[in-house]
Design a protein around this motif. Sequence first.
Motif, PDB file in Angstrom:
ATOM      1  N   ASN A 115       0.804  -1.218   0.000  1.00  0.00           N
ATOM      2  CA  ASN A 115       0.000   0.000   0.000  1.00  0.00           C
ATOM      3  C   ASN A 115       0.844   1.278   0.000  1.00  0.00           C
ATOM      4  OD1 ASN A 115       0.942  -0.538   2.584  1.00  0.00           O
ATOM      5  ND2 ASN A 115      -0.776   0.483   3.570  1.00  0.00           N
ATOM      6  N   ILE A 116       2.178   1.151  -0.137  1.00  0.00           N
ATOM      7  CA  ILE A 116       3.067   2.315  -0.136  1.00  0.00           C
ATOM      8  C   ILE A 116       3.920   2.258  -1.403  1.00  0.00           C
ATOM      9  CG2 ILE A 116       4.918   3.532   1.088  1.00  0.00           C
ATOM     10  CD1 ILE A 116       3.950   2.211   3.676  1.00  0.00           C
ATOM     11  N   GLU A 117       4.017   3.383  -2.093  1.00  0.00           N
ATOM     12  CA  GLU A 117       4.851   3.454  -3.291  1.00  0.00           C
ATOM     13  C   GLU A 117       6.316   3.239  -2.899  1.00  0.00           C
ATOM     14  OE1 GLU A 117       3.863   3.773  -6.386  1.00  0.00           O
ATOM     15  OE2 GLU A 117       1.756   4.209  -5.987  1.00  0.00           O
ATOM     16  N   TYR A 118       7.106   2.681  -3.824  1.00  0.00           N
ATOM     17  CA  TYR A 118       8.501   2.373  -3.514  1.00  0.00           C
ATOM     18  C   TYR A 118       9.343   2.352  -4.788  1.00  0.00           C
ATOM     19  CZ  TYR A 118       7.527  -2.157  -5.526  1.00  0.00           C
ATOM     20  OH  TYR A 118       7.180  -3.147  -6.396  1.00  0.00           O
ATOM     21  N   ILE A 119      10.658   2.381  -4.578  1.00  0.00           N
ATOM     22  CA  ILE A 119      11.611   2.007  -5.619  1.00  0.00           C
ATOM     23  C   ILE A 119      12.676   1.129  -4.962  1.00  0.00           C
ATOM     24  CG2 ILE A 119      11.234   4.006  -7.110  1.00  0.00           C
ATOM     25  CD1 ILE A 119      13.823   5.182  -6.128  1.00  0.00           C
ATOM     26  N   ILE A 120      13.377   0.363  -5.794  1.00  0.00           N
ATOM     27  CA  ILE A 120      14.438  -0.509  -5.293  1.00  0.00           C
ATOM     28  C   ILE A 120      15.775   0.016  -5.779  1.00  0.00           C
ATOM     29  CG2 ILE A 120      15.389  -2.847  -5.295  1.00  0.00           C
ATOM     30  CD1 ILE A 120      12.581  -3.874  -5.898  1.00  0.00           C
ATOM     31  N   LEU A 121      16.710   0.174  -4.838  1.00  0.00           N
ATOM     32  CA  LEU A 121      18.076   0.569  -5.161  1.00  0.00           C
ATOM     33  C   LEU A 121      18.994  -0.611  -4.862  1.00  0.00           C
ATOM     34  CD1 LEU A 121      18.148   4.054  -3.393  1.00  0.00           C
ATOM     35  CD2 LEU A 121      17.600   3.556  -5.771  1.00  0.00           C
ATOM     36  N   SER A 122      19.946  -0.835  -5.744  1.00  0.00           N
ATOM     37  CA  SER A 122      20.933  -1.892  -5.538  1.00  0.00           C
ATOM     38  C   SER A 122      22.276  -1.229  -5.257  1.00  0.00           C
ATOM     39  CB  SER A 122      20.999  -2.776  -6.783  1.00  0.00           C
ATOM     40  OG  SER A 122      21.886  -3.834  -6.565  1.00  0.00           O
ATOM     41  N   ASN A 123      22.767  -1.403  -4.055  1.00  0.00           N
ATOM     42  CA  ASN A 123      23.995  -0.742  -3.599  1.00  0.00           C
ATOM     43  C   ASN A 123      25.215  -1.644  -3.812  1.00  0.00           C
ATOM     44  OD1 ASN A 123      25.637   1.224  -2.406  1.00  0.00           O
ATOM     45  ND2 ASN A 123      25.258   0.466  -0.353  1.00  0.00           N
ATOM     46  N   LYS A 124      26.378  -1.039  -3.681  1.00  0.00           N
ATOM     47  CA  LYS A 124      27.695  -1.691  -3.716  1.00  0.00           C
ATOM     48  C   LYS A 124      28.123  -2.081  -5.134  1.00  0.00           C
ATOM     49  CE  LYS A 124      27.286  -3.187   1.061  1.00  0.00           C
ATOM     50  NZ  LYS A 124      27.463  -4.254   2.034  1.00  0.00           N
TER      51      LYS A 124
END
Length: 158
Positions: A115-124
């Motif tokens: 129910n919450i907007e999101y994005i995915i970040l891939s670190n390292k």
Amino acid sequence: MIYILYILLKIYNMNKELRIAFIGASGVGKSSFINALVGNNFSPDYYPTFGVTEYVYNDWINLFDFSGLEYTIYNIKKLKYKLTQLNINFIFFICDCVNKISYKHIQYLKKEINNIEYIILSNKFDLSRYAYEFGDDIYCKISVKKNQAFDLKDILLN
């Protein structure tokens, strides 16, 4: 990209503030990323976050650093409650590009927190020779350590 900016502006217009949670497994770089956003230098020392730490980015953006989770039913219920309690209206899920399990956890959390907007970040991504290629739902590949794409504007305009 433009869609993310649209979502954030929509959230801002509804709430007059952005309350952004940073969620992911332990050690993926959530705290380092937030420290970079608020102007602090990268530290190679690892200090785990306990509970939730709030940072003020500016007058209308608050950042919430959630400790890494063990993904049990109890902890996910607790996380959902905390997100509601803090009025979180956007999530940055952060995974570690050399840790497949951190990405799998995010896939599970996405289904639970729908129910919450999101994005995915891939670190390292400075460790790119060890990096796994995950799904096409990774919005941005970053390296906090190497100072690559950690400015919020860079990510939102990527």
